[in-house]
Design a protein around this motif. Structure first.
Motif, mmCIF file in Angstrom:
data_model
loop_
_atom_site.group_PDB
_atom_site.id
_atom_site.type_symbol
_atom_site.label_atom_id
_atom_site.label_comp_id
_atom_site.label_asym_id
_atom_site.label_seq_id
_atom_site.Cartn_x
_atom_site.Cartn_y
_atom_site.Cartn_z
ATOM 1 N N LEU A 1 0.814 -1.211 0.000
ATOM 2 C CA LEU A 1 0.000 0.000 0.000
ATOM 3 C C LEU A 1 0.850 1.264 0.000
ATOM 4 C CD1 LEU A 1 -2.672 -1.155 2.618
ATOM 5 C CD2 LEU A 1 -3.099 -0.717 0.187
ATOM 6 N N GLY A 2 2.148 1.083 0.161
ATOM 7 C CA GLY A 2 3.059 2.226 0.127
ATOM 8 C C GLY A 2 2.930 3.145 1.321
ATOM 9 N N LEU A 3 2.621 2.592 2.489
ATOM 10 C CA LEU A 3 2.412 3.422 3.665
ATOM 11 C C LEU A 3 3.720 3.933 4.268
ATOM 12 C CD1 LEU A 3 -0.441 1.406 5.404
ATOM 13 C CD2 LEU A 3 -0.642 3.481 4.028
ATOM 14 N N GLY A 4 4.777 3.137 4.142
ATOM 15 C CA GLY A 4 6.086 3.572 4.608
ATOM 16 C C GLY A 4 6.105 3.956 6.074
ATOM 17 N N ALA A 5 6.648 5.139 6.355
ATOM 18 C CA ALA A 5 6.782 5.607 7.732
ATOM 19 C C ALA A 5 5.441 5.945 8.371
ATOM 20 C CB ALA A 5 7.698 6.830 7.778
ATOM 21 N N GLN A 6 4.405 6.068 7.551
ATOM 22 C CA GLN A 6 3.079 6.399 8.060
ATOM 23 C C GLN A 6 2.245 5.165 8.421
ATOM 24 O OE1 GLN A 6 2.355 9.665 8.574
ATOM 25 N NE2 GLN A 6 4.459 9.975 7.873
ATOM 26 N N ALA A 7 2.861 3.989 8.336
ATOM 27 C CA ALA A 7 2.118 2.746 8.555
ATOM 28 C C ALA A 7 1.476 2.679 9.936
ATOM 29 C CB ALA A 7 3.038 1.544 8.344
ATOM 30 N N ASP A 8 2.233 3.017 10.972
ATOM 31 C CA ASP A 8 1.693 2.928 12.330
ATOM 32 C C ASP A 8 0.485 3.844 12.515
ATOM 33 O OD1 ASP A 8 3.536 1.050 13.057
ATOM 34 O OD2 ASP A 8 4.877 2.454 14.080
ATOM 35 N N GLN A 9 0.591 5.061 11.971
ATOM 36 C CA GLN A 9 -0.526 6.001 12.084
ATOM 37 C C GLN A 9 -1.739 5.520 11.301
ATOM 38 O OE1 GLN A 9 2.616 6.715 11.519
ATOM 39 N NE2 GLN A 9 3.278 8.522 12.678
ATOM 40 N N ALA A 10 -1.491 4.944 10.112
ATOM 41 C CA ALA A 10 -2.587 4.439 9.285
ATOM 42 C C ALA A 10 -3.302 3.292 9.976
ATOM 43 C CB ALA A 10 -2.053 3.990 7.923
ATOM 44 N N ILE A 11 -2.536 2.393 10.583
ATOM 45 C CA ILE A 11 -3.123 1.259 11.295
ATOM 46 C C ILE A 11 -3.976 1.756 12.458
ATOM 47 C CG2 ILE A 11 -2.598 -0.746 12.743
ATOM 48 C CD1 ILE A 11 -0.084 -1.145 10.957
ATOM 49 N N ALA A 12 -3.481 2.750 13.179
ATOM 50 C CA ALA A 12 -4.228 3.308 14.306
ATOM 51 C C ALA A 12 -5.540 3.936 13.842
ATOM 52 C CB ALA A 12 -3.373 4.354 15.032
ATOM 53 N N LEU A 13 -5.503 4.683 12.744
ATOM 54 C CA LEU A 13 -6.705 5.336 12.220
ATOM 55 C C LEU A 13 -7.714 4.316 11.701
ATOM 56 C CD1 LEU A 13 -5.019 8.333 10.379
ATOM 57 C CD2 LEU A 13 -6.504 8.465 12.392
ATOM 58 N N VAL A 14 -7.221 3.264 11.057
ATOM 59 C CA VAL A 14 -8.097 2.197 10.564
ATOM 60 C C VAL A 14 -8.756 1.469 11.738
ATOM 61 C CG1 VAL A 14 -8.049 -0.112 9.510
ATOM 62 C CG2 VAL A 14 -7.022 1.836 8.327
ATOM 63 N N ALA A 15 -7.999 1.252 12.800
ATOM 64 C CA ALA A 15 -8.543 0.593 13.992
ATOM 65 C C ALA A 15 -9.728 1.379 14.547
ATOM 66 C CB ALA A 15 -7.451 0.453 15.055
ATOM 67 N N VAL A 16 -9.571 2.678 14.647
ATOM 68 C CA VAL A 16 -10.653 3.517 15.159
ATOM 69 C C VAL A 16 -11.813 3.561 14.162
ATOM 70 C CG1 VAL A 16 -11.315 5.856 15.851
ATOM 71 C CG2 VAL A 16 -9.094 4.916 16.556
ATOM 72 N N ALA A 17 -11.503 3.626 12.866
ATOM 73 C CA ALA A 17 -12.542 3.738 11.832
ATOM 74 C C ALA A 17 -13.459 2.524 11.799
ATOM 75 C CB ALA A 17 -11.895 3.947 10.463
ATOM 76 N N VAL A 18 -12.901 1.324 11.873
ATOM 77 C CA VAL A 18 -13.741 0.124 11.828
ATOM 78 C C VAL A 18 -14.587 0.043 13.095
ATOM 79 C CG1 VAL A 18 -12.039 -1.466 12.853
ATOM 80 C CG2 VAL A 18 -13.770 -2.340 11.280
ATOM 81 N N PHE A 19 -14.046 0.492 14.207
ATOM 82 C CA PHE A 19 -14.777 0.512 15.468
ATOM 83 C C PHE A 19 -15.928 1.518 15.406
ATOM 84 C CE2 PHE A 19 -15.267 2.104 19.863
ATOM 85 C CZ PHE A 19 -15.645 0.922 20.481
ATOM 86 N N VAL A 20 -15.650 2.706 14.884
ATOM 87 C CA VAL A 20 -16.688 3.737 14.739
ATOM 88 C C VAL A 20 -17.779 3.266 13.774
ATOM 89 C CG1 VAL A 20 -17.141 6.061 13.829
ATOM 90 C CG2 VAL A 20 -15.208 5.676 15.368
ATOM 91 N N GLY A 21 -17.387 2.527 12.747
ATOM 92 C CA GLY A 21 -18.368 1.983 11.811
ATOM 93 C C GLY A 21 -19.360 1.075 12.503
ATOM 94 N N HIS A 22 -18.881 0.304 13.466
ATOM 95 C CA HIS A 22 -19.785 -0.566 14.212
ATOM 96 C C HIS A 22 -20.728 0.251 15.098
ATOM 97 C CE1 HIS A 22 -21.158 -4.156 16.351
ATOM 98 N NE2 HIS A 22 -21.062 -3.424 17.466
ATOM 99 N N LEU A 23 -20.207 1.297 15.705
ATOM 100 C CA LEU A 23 -21.034 2.123 16.589
ATOM 101 C C LEU A 23 -22.093 2.900 15.819
ATOM 102 C CD1 LEU A 23 -18.420 3.703 19.055
ATOM 103 C CD2 LEU A 23 -19.584 1.499 19.202
#
Length: 207
Positions: free
Chosen positions: A78-100
């Protein structure tokens, strides 16, 4: 742009309400119309159909795990590079918010316990198992799903900090924990008043 796409995709995955889908498959009443009115595994269990409750739990946990796992596993592609950790964190919150607040179900979603567990398991299996063990111990001891969820949600950030320190995903875990506690506000009031339903209690039509 890639991160934004991943956030949207994760939110849409989270918006799949397995409580509603599974209940419809089993020919059960919409879980938003009885018991707590919460479309989650605990409320589906109040229908008396343990199979439907188990599949709801698995589905809700799986979608949380899947969204985070895919981004983590394919971060290089996906070419996330140095932003991978931040992207994973944002995705974690996004899927959770989707459920709520699921877009597919008029933004009426569950409280996110199973989905949060799936996210934690994807972030780190030991983190997820430690949080699950906390839930199981409290649930077995007191028979209150809400109390178990509240205590487990408080301990999850502690476990993460103990295992990994102050990494970007810790902010995501803290955000999910805060939302979980907030979504359980009514349960907290019921626990204090002694009116909270125990695990396996019979369903009552929602007023």
């Amino acid at each position: 742009m890639t991160t934004l796409f991943l956030i949207i995709a994760a939110y849409l995955i989270g918006s799949i309400s397995f409580a509603v889908v599974v209940s419809k498959f089993y020919g059960l009443a919409d879980p938003r119309t009885y018991g707590s009115g919460n479309p989650g595994a605990t409320n589906v269990l109040r229908s008396g159909n343990k199979g439907a409750a188990i599949w709801t739990l698995i589905g809700d946990a799986f979608k949380g795990w899947l969204a985070v796992f895919l981004v983590d596993h394919f971060q290089q592609q996906l070419g996330l590079g140095a932003q991978a950790d931040q992207a994973i964190a944002l995705v974690a919150v996004a899927v959770f918010v989707g459920h709520l607040w699921p877009v597919f179900f008029k933004f009426v979603g569950g409280k996110g316990v199973a989905t949060a567990l799936g996210v934690l398991l994807a972030l780190n299996v030991w983190l997820g198992l430690a949080t699950l063990a906390t839930w199981l111990v409290v649930a077995y001891a007191f028979r209150y799903s809400s109390l178990a969820a509240l205590i487990a949600s408080v301990f999850a950030p502690f476990y993460y900090g103990l295992l990994f320190g102050a990494e970007p995903q810790l902010a995501a875990v803290l955000a999910m924990s805060g939302l979980l506690v907030w979504r359980h506000a009514k349960n907290i009031a019921n626990l204090i008043a002694g009116k909270e339903s125990r695990i396996g209690g019979k369903a009552k039509k929602k007023a």
